[in-house]
Enzyme design. Structure first.
Site, PDB file in Angstrom:
ATOM      1  N   LYS A 134       0.819  -1.214   0.000  1.00  0.00           N
ATOM      2  CA  LYS A 134       0.000   0.000   0.000  1.00  0.00           C
ATOM      3  C   LYS A 134       0.849   1.259   0.000  1.00  0.00           C
ATOM      4  O   LYS A 134       0.464   2.273  -0.575  1.00  0.00           O
ATOM      5  CB  LYS A 134      -0.949   0.012   1.210  1.00  0.00           C
ATOM      6  CG  LYS A 134      -2.107  -0.941   1.049  1.00  0.00           C
ATOM      7  CD  LYS A 134      -3.263  -0.530   1.922  1.00  0.00           C
ATOM      8  CE  LYS A 134      -4.469  -1.402   1.630  1.00  0.00           C
ATOM      9  NZ  LYS A 134      -5.553  -1.182   2.568  1.00  0.00           N
ATOM     10  N   LYS A 218      -4.615 -10.019  -7.069  1.00  0.00           N
ATOM     11  CA  LYS A 218      -5.815 -10.118  -6.229  1.00  0.00           C
ATOM     12  C   LYS A 218      -6.912  -9.156  -6.703  1.00  0.00           C
ATOM     13  O   LYS A 218      -6.617  -8.027  -7.095  1.00  0.00           O
ATOM     14  CB  LYS A 218      -5.393  -9.759  -4.793  1.00  0.00           C
ATOM     15  CG  LYS A 218      -6.393 -10.086  -3.734  1.00  0.00           C
ATOM     16  CD  LYS A 218      -5.867  -9.677  -2.367  1.00  0.00           C
ATOM     17  CE  LYS A 218      -5.888  -8.175  -2.195  1.00  0.00           C
ATOM     18  NZ  LYS A 218      -5.619  -7.708  -0.839  1.00  0.00           N
ATOM     19  N   LYS A 221     -10.384  -3.500  -4.262  1.00  0.00           N
ATOM     20  CA  LYS A 221     -11.230  -2.307  -4.346  1.00  0.00           C
ATOM     21  C   LYS A 221     -10.510  -1.179  -5.077  1.00  0.00           C
ATOM     22  O   LYS A 221     -11.136  -0.299  -5.642  1.00  0.00           O
ATOM     23  CB  LYS A 221     -11.544  -1.800  -2.938  1.00  0.00           C
ATOM     24  CG  LYS A 221     -12.416  -2.706  -2.097  1.00  0.00           C
ATOM     25  CD  LYS A 221     -12.463  -2.177  -0.648  1.00  0.00           C
ATOM     26  CE  LYS A 221     -13.129  -3.167   0.274  1.00  0.00           C
ATOM     27  NZ  LYS A 221     -12.855  -2.914   1.690  1.00  0.00           N
TER      28      LYS A 221
HETATM   29  P1  TYM Z   1     -10.656  -5.480   3.576  1.00  0.00           P
HETATM   30  O1  TYM Z   1     -11.630  -4.400   3.865  1.00  0.00           O
HETATM   31  O2  TYM Z   1      -9.570  -5.220   2.582  1.00  0.00           O
HETATM   32  O3  TYM Z   1     -11.418  -6.785   3.100  1.00  0.00           O
HETATM   33  C1  TYM Z   1     -12.515  -7.301   3.812  1.00  0.00           C
HETATM   34  C2  TYM Z   1     -12.479  -8.817   3.804  1.00  0.00           C
HETATM   35  O4  TYM Z   1     -12.482  -9.298   2.455  1.00  0.00           O
HETATM   36  C3  TYM Z   1     -11.399 -10.203   2.251  1.00  0.00           C
HETATM   37  N1  TYM Z   1     -10.913 -10.038   0.874  1.00  0.00           N
HETATM   38  C4  TYM Z   1     -10.810 -11.044  -0.007  1.00  0.00           C
HETATM   39  N2  TYM Z   1     -11.092 -12.357   0.100  1.00  0.00           N
HETATM   40  C5  TYM Z   1     -10.882 -13.132  -0.999  1.00  0.00           C
HETATM   41  N3  TYM Z   1     -10.414 -12.618  -2.176  1.00  0.00           N
HETATM   42  C6  TYM Z   1     -10.107 -11.311  -2.322  1.00  0.00           C
HETATM   43  N4  TYM Z   1      -9.669 -10.833  -3.490  1.00  0.00           N
HETATM   44  C7  TYM Z   1     -10.313 -10.462  -1.194  1.00  0.00           C
HETATM   45  N5  TYM Z   1     -10.116  -9.132  -0.993  1.00  0.00           N
HETATM   46  C8  TYM Z   1     -10.487  -8.901   0.286  1.00  0.00           C
HETATM   47  C9  TYM Z   1     -10.353  -9.771   3.263  1.00  0.00           C
HETATM   48  O5  TYM Z   1      -9.448 -10.835   3.539  1.00  0.00           O
HETATM   49  C10 TYM Z   1     -11.202  -9.387   4.453  1.00  0.00           C
HETATM   50  O6  TYM Z   1     -11.536 -10.535   5.206  1.00  0.00           O
HETATM   51  N6  TYM Z   1      -7.509  -5.457   7.466  1.00  0.00           N
HETATM   52  C11 TYM Z   1      -8.832  -5.873   7.018  1.00  0.00           C
HETATM   53  C12 TYM Z   1      -9.955  -5.265   7.819  1.00  0.00           C
HETATM   54  C13 TYM Z   1      -9.876  -5.491   9.296  1.00  0.00           C
HETATM   55  C14 TYM Z   1     -10.115  -6.707   9.978  1.00  0.00           C
HETATM   56  C15 TYM Z   1      -9.991  -6.389  11.361  1.00  0.00           C
HETATM   57  C16 TYM Z   1     -10.429  -7.994   9.573  1.00  0.00           C
HETATM   58  C17 TYM Z   1      -9.596  -4.556  10.227  1.00  0.00           C
HETATM   59  N7  TYM Z   1      -9.664  -5.083  11.462  1.00  0.00           N
HETATM   60  C18 TYM Z   1     -10.132  -7.365  12.330  1.00  0.00           C
HETATM   61  C19 TYM Z   1     -10.591  -8.973  10.559  1.00  0.00           C
HETATM   62  C20 TYM Z   1     -10.449  -8.660  11.920  1.00  0.00           C
HETATM   63  C21 TYM Z   1      -9.004  -5.424   5.579  1.00  0.00           C
HETATM   64  O7  TYM Z   1      -8.342  -4.535   5.123  1.00  0.00           O
HETATM   65  O8  TYM Z   1     -10.016  -6.028   4.948  1.00  0.00           O
END
Ligand code: TYM
Length: 356
Positions: A134, A218, A221
């Site tokens: 990032k 991947k 967003k």
């Molecule tokens: P974020 O907002 O990027 O994504 C949310 C969830 O979607 C999953 N994900 C995917 N799974 C499969 N294929 C993909 N291409 C893909 N892109 C995203 C992510 O693994 C996630 O589960 N750091 C986290 C948010 C967070 C969090 C937490 C998660 C903050 N605190 C505590 C769990 C527990 C994040 O950026 O997710």
């Protein structure tokens, strides 16, 4: 993930109170309100949130404080936060039974995060691949929040002493860091088992959904091309167009799993199909083996529209009723604070903060 050598292989005292209630443990997971919620977020995480809710006590959080580690327009952030809450509800998460809330509404997350900033080591943070990706080349100009992001994530989880965290594959490293922070806190403060060593729940046929334009990248967003992803709010025409344009290779459909593995674009589409159909990928490979991509893409489009259409429509409906979504978020924050408050008080005591 846990093996015989992992600390979690020992009997886990944190599970006992849940087991007594017929539950497997407590879940916390989060999604960032950064727009363009896509199929990867759904198949990797949000769909599983709904599927786990009868077996675990669940808290699902819209992580707005994580979102501002990169610039977010203040005029948009509120609506984006509601949109994620709407997606949780539309995917079948019961807002009355579980806590759905925004991170900033529960200040205990930030309070514990500071303590974790003092537990985590700079060397640990330097290994985080998400920060490297990032921040890119201009690392000097990245926010301090982006660097400290994983410590806040550990606080999101451990402020509830969550035992399990459903996420996509890309969050695995952050969850390993969460385990390291829990273990170090427990050791440093001579408080054995104070924090649980959390288990990731990474399951389903699509734990890492790849870009429709490049099967080695991947689905994300932030990809500038909207054709790289299927958004949860895409209508049937947009879904059809994106699948039609999805990158493939010049050969017929793979005959075997080993063949598919060597062909990332085909492999990704097969994984998406299997996940949406709730079928084993091997079975899907057998069904379409040797056929033309056009035939497979038509079947995938029909399936994706059937599965995602109702979710997108329900999200749109909920987004027109912000009062309802806000009431779910308010009740969720209240419920979350009743869990987080006493845990933070215990942490403060353990750390030695004076309560005059
Ligand atoms: P974020 O907002 O990027 O994504 C949310 C969830 O979607 C999953 N994900 C995917 N799974 C499969 N294929 C993909 N291409 C893909 N892109 C995203 C992510 O693994 C996630 O589960 N750091 C986290 C948010 C967070 C969090 C937490 C998660 C903050 N605190 C505590 C769990 C527990 C994040 O950026 O997710």
């Amino acid at each position: 993930m846990p093996d015989a050598n992992s600390p979690s292989a020992a009997p886990n005292p944190h599970l006992a109170p849940y087991q007594a209630r017929g539950l497997k443990g407590r879940i916390l997971s989060g999604v960032q309100p950064t727009g363009n919620l896509h199929l990867g977020n759904y198949l990797g995480a949000i769909r599983n949130f709904a599927r786990l809710q009868s077996d675990y006590e669940c808290l699902y959080c819209v992580v707005d404080m994580h979102a501002i580690t990169v610039w977010q327009d203040p005029k948009e952030l509120g609506a984006q936060t509601r949109e994620i809450a709407a997606a949780f509800l539309a995917a079948g998460v019961d807002g009355a039974k579980n806590a759905i809330f925004s991170q900033s509404a529960v200040p205990e997350h930030a309070q514990l995060a500071w303590i974790f900033n003092c537990v985590a080591r700079v060397g640990w943070m330097n290994r985080m691949t998400q920060f490297k990706e990032k921040a890119g080349k201009d690392r000097e100009n990245a926010s301090l929040g982006l660097y400290a992001y994983p410590a806040l994530m550990a606080a999101d989880i451990l402020i509830y002493k969550a035992t399990h965290v459903p996420v996509g594959e890309d969050q695995k490293q952050h969850l390993e860091l969460t385990r390291d922070i829990a273990i170090k806190f427990n050791n440093d403060y001579n408080a054995p088992d104070f924090f649980p060593v959390t288990e990731p729940l990474i399951f389903g046929a699509a734990t890492r959904v790849m870009s429709l334009r490049d099967g080695t990248k991947k689905m994300s967003k932030s990809d500038p091309s909207d054709y790289s992803r299927i958004n949860l709010t895409d209508d049937a025409d947009a879904i059809a167009q994106k699948i039609r344009r999805a990158k493939t290779d010049p050969h017929p459909m793979p005959e075997t799993a080993a063949d598919a593995e060597k062909r990332p674009d085909a492999d990704n589409l097969l994984g998406i199909y299997a996940a949406l159909a709730d079928r084993a990928k091997d079975e899907v490979i057998r069904e379409f083996a040797g056929k033309q991509f056009s035939e497979f893409k038509a079947a995938l489009t029909e399936l994706a529209v059937a599965k995602l259409g109702p979710i997108g429509a329900e999200m749109q409906r909920l987004m027109k009723d912000p009062g309802h979504v806000d009431s779910v978020l308010r009740a969720g924050a209240e419920k979350a604070r009743t869990v987080a408050g006493p845990i933070l008080a215990d942490v403060y005591k353990t750390v030695g903060f004076l309560k005059p």
